[in-house]
Design an enzyme around this catalytic site. Structure first.
Site, mmCIF file in Angstrom:
data_model
loop_
_atom_site.group_PDB
_atom_site.id
_atom_site.type_symbol
_atom_site.label_atom_id
_atom_site.label_comp_id
_atom_site.label_asym_id
_atom_site.label_seq_id
_atom_site.Cartn_x
_atom_site.Cartn_y
_atom_site.Cartn_z
ATOM 1 N N GLY A 72 -45.468 -37.246 69.654
ATOM 2 C CA GLY A 72 -45.345 -35.828 69.973
ATOM 3 C C GLY A 72 -46.677 -35.116 69.885
ATOM 4 C CG HIS A 126 -51.117 -43.501 73.785
ATOM 5 N ND1 HIS A 126 -50.258 -43.174 74.799
ATOM 6 C CD2 HIS A 126 -50.889 -42.581 72.807
ATOM 7 C CE1 HIS A 126 -49.549 -42.104 74.458
ATOM 8 N NE2 HIS A 126 -49.923 -41.730 73.258
#
Length: 216
Positions: A72, A126
């Site tokens: 998030g 990532h």
């Protein structure tokens, strides 16, 4: 048909009889928290508030944070991470399901030697992303600069806590890297795979779970 939040009998200290309360409220009283959704301001405030309260209530006993989240918002995830480093109890982080993106950053933030992944969990890291493509050119440039700073900070934390060189982590974060529990342990994201703990404690108390689980 959805059943909502289950309720279980629980006797509050000082009461003579048990009352039916929400399952998660019982778990919170046992110092067990859950990050089971996308990381946004509301869930961040909820988890950080509970961590601070439990730390004030008991600054010694461990807190257990179960993670099953797709990640998030960057700043919200960093707020949880920073709170974990600030409160006095050790924080166990336990991944079941998935810990992706900022959720893997929070998983990494558990107390060293107390970061656990269940055998079939998936962990993904990532590079940070942004919605700058919606902005006008000046805001675009400012946001890119800020994102670069945040990316460098996050990369340094991953490198420090995994023991990997900065450049290795930086290259890995250029793409989505999915890992099994064993691969995450080899990378340094977690310290223990869940079945190792079960094997180790099969004849003793499961010390890595809260006290309430010892009678199960």
């Amino acid at each position: 048909m959805p059943i909502g939040v289950p309720k279980v009998p629980y006797r509050i200290p000082g009461d003579e009889e048990a009352t039916w309360v929400d399952l998660y409220n019982v778990m919170y009283r046992e110092r067990t928290l859950f990050l089971g959704q996308e990381i946004r301001c509301e869930v961040t405030n909820h988890i950080t508030g509970l961590m601070v309260y439990l730390s004030i209530e008991d600054g010694i006993s461990d807190i257990f944070l179960f993670i099953n989240s797709p990640g998030g918002w960057l700043i919200s995830g960093m707020a949880i991470f920073d709170t974990m480093q600030t409160v006095t109890p050790d924080i166990y982080t336990i991944c079941l399901g998935i810990a992706a993106s900022m959720a893997s950053f929070i998983l990494l933030g558990g107390e060293p030697t107390k970061r656990i992944a269940f055998p079939h969990a998936r962990i993904m890291l990532h590079q940070p992303a942004s919605a700058y493509y919606r902005a006008r050119t000046p805001e675009f440039l400012l946001e890119v600069e800020e994102l670069h700073k945040v990316r460098e900070m996050i990369t340094r934390v991953y490198a420090l806590r995994t023991g990997k060189p900065f450049w290795v982590v930086s290259e890995d974060m250029e793409r989505d890297v999915f890992m099994s529990a064993d691969e995450a342990k080899a990378y340094g994201l977690v310290d223990i795979v869940g079945d190792e703990m079960i094997d180790e404690h099969c004849d003793t108390d499961p010390v890595w779970f809260p006290e309430m689980f010892k009678d199960w």
